[in-house]
Design a protein around this motif. Structure first.
Motif, mmCIF file in Angstrom:
data_model
loop_
_atom_site.group_PDB
_atom_site.id
_atom_site.type_symbol
_atom_site.label_atom_id
_atom_site.label_comp_id
_atom_site.label_asym_id
_atom_site.label_seq_id
_atom_site.Cartn_x
_atom_site.Cartn_y
_atom_site.Cartn_z
ATOM 1 N N TYR A 128 14.803 -1.667 -1.750
ATOM 2 C CA TYR A 128 13.863 -2.268 -0.797
ATOM 3 C C TYR A 128 14.272 -1.943 0.637
ATOM 4 N N CYS A 132 11.831 0.292 2.698
ATOM 5 C CA CYS A 132 11.041 -0.551 3.602
ATOM 6 C C CYS A 132 11.703 -0.730 4.967
ATOM 7 N N SER A 222 10.218 -7.249 -5.111
ATOM 8 C CA SER A 222 10.874 -6.160 -4.381
ATOM 9 C C SER A 222 10.187 -4.827 -4.641
ATOM 10 N N TYR A 223 9.915 -4.534 -5.910
ATOM 11 C CA TYR A 223 9.317 -3.242 -6.231
ATOM 12 C C TYR A 223 7.845 -3.164 -5.854
ATOM 13 N N SER A 225 6.738 -4.535 -3.081
ATOM 14 C CA SER A 225 6.859 -4.239 -1.654
ATOM 15 C C SER A 225 7.219 -2.775 -1.438
ATOM 16 N N ILE A 226 8.109 -2.259 -2.303
ATOM 17 C CA ILE A 226 8.493 -0.847 -2.213
ATOM 18 C C ILE A 226 7.279 0.052 -2.464
ATOM 19 N N CYS A 246 12.984 4.893 -7.386
ATOM 20 C CA CYS A 246 12.682 3.496 -7.705
ATOM 21 C C CYS A 246 12.154 3.343 -9.127
#
Length: 323
Positions: A128, A132, A222-223, A225-226, A246
């Motif tokens: 992340y 990000c 988290s993923y 958002s990634i 990822c």
């Protein structure tokens, strides 16, 4: 699970237990040596090999690869707590284990399983920040922070697992001393206890929910958002590298959690599922991710694959990092 009670005399308590293993094939138990030994050798060899290459190769000295080596160390620890003892049971008939030995094995198993979830969560956090917050990655994901997160995760695992083991150690085991499994799993031991086991059962259920639901939810967030950030990256190698790296971590996370969920579902349906099937799903939960994870990273991450080829196979030129 309903509270189990017993009208038996609870002044007596077993201190030695028998690990029954796979009761449906008791007459040909020794045949299990071949698959279990083979899988264990694969786990030790593949995980140790990649750990060694990560720690000696300068091109792999980053938080992401340190976390991968930590995950593989957890894989080795968990399987080593289970398989050697089971192999001795099969080869030499040493299927007895003391209460103290059973509690130690239980503690190590669930400590490593819980800590594995923490490592996967830290890996999601690392990716992340890398995608990000790329400009701040080197200042945020420092070695100091990585060490702190590792010790916090280990301390959390000890904090969550210790009460369960302590509660089990205080039980009296007057029902039977036969554990219907090849290892000292929590519920397998708990079901042998006399009296009220509801507190111990609730404690174990709360830990499972906390680890699976809480950690799993944070990983998913988290993923997501990634993925959202990666879609904003200009189409090309940058987006491809971000998604590829990822997706590798995500495949490993899904594998670990899906095996755990499968084992839990099969156990909940134990009245309609044979003991051998229950034990098989337990074996898949403990052994399959540990055996497959090095293959996933070795095949999908070019840096690891090229380091292995450079050291143990044909040499190829070094490529850019996928971070």
């Amino acid at each position: 699970m309903e509270t189990l009670r017993s009208d038996q005399n609870t002044s007596f308590s077993h201190t030695v237990f028998i690990l029954l293993g796979f009761p449906g094939i008791s007459e040909s138990r020794q045949l299990l040596v071949i698959p279990f030994l083979s899988i264990y050798v694969v786990i030790l060899t593949s995980n140790s090999l990649i750990i060694y290459r990560i720690w000696v190769d300068r091109s792999l000295q980053s938080p992401m690869y340190s976390l991968i080596s930590l995950l593989f160390a957890v894989n080795i620890s968990c399987t080593t707590a289970i398989v050697p003892k089971f192999l001795l049971d099969l080869l030499l008939g040493m299927n007895q284990i003391s209460l103290a030995g059973c509690l130690v094995q239980m503690f190590i198993i669930y400590l490593t399983v819980t800590f594995e979830s923490t490592v996967v969560l830290i890996m999601a956090l690392d990716r992340y920040v890398a995608i990000c917050r790329p400009l701040r990655y080197s200042t945020i994901m420092t070695k100091h922070l990585l060490v702190q997160l590792t010790f916090i995760g280990l301390a959390r695992s000890v904090f969550l697992v210790s009460p369960i083991v302590i509660l089990v150690s205080k039980l009296q085991f007057c029902r039977s001393n036969v554990i219907l499994n090849f290892a000292c799993e929590n519920m397998g031991v708990l079901n042998l206890g006399c009296g009220d086991i509801s507190k111990t059962h609730i404690a174990g259920l709360m830990v499972r929910i906390l680890v699976t639901v809480a950690d799993g939810s944070l990983i998913v967030v988290s993923y997501l958002s990634i993925l959202h950030t990666a879609m904003k990256i200009v189409i090309g190698k940058a987006r491809q590298k971000a998604l590829h790296t990822c997706s590798t971590h995500l495949i490993v996370a899904v594998l670990i959690y899906s095996c755990g969920i499968l084992s839990s579902l099969v156990y909940r349906a134990r009245t309609s599922v044979s003991l051998d099937v229950q034990n098989l799903t337990s074996a898949i939960y403990f052994l399959f991710p540990a055996a497959v994870n090095p293959i996933i990273y070795g095949l999908r991450m070019k840096e690891i694959r090229l380091c292995l080829e450079k050291s143990y196979g044909r040499k190829k030129p070094r490529i850019e990092s996928t971070e």
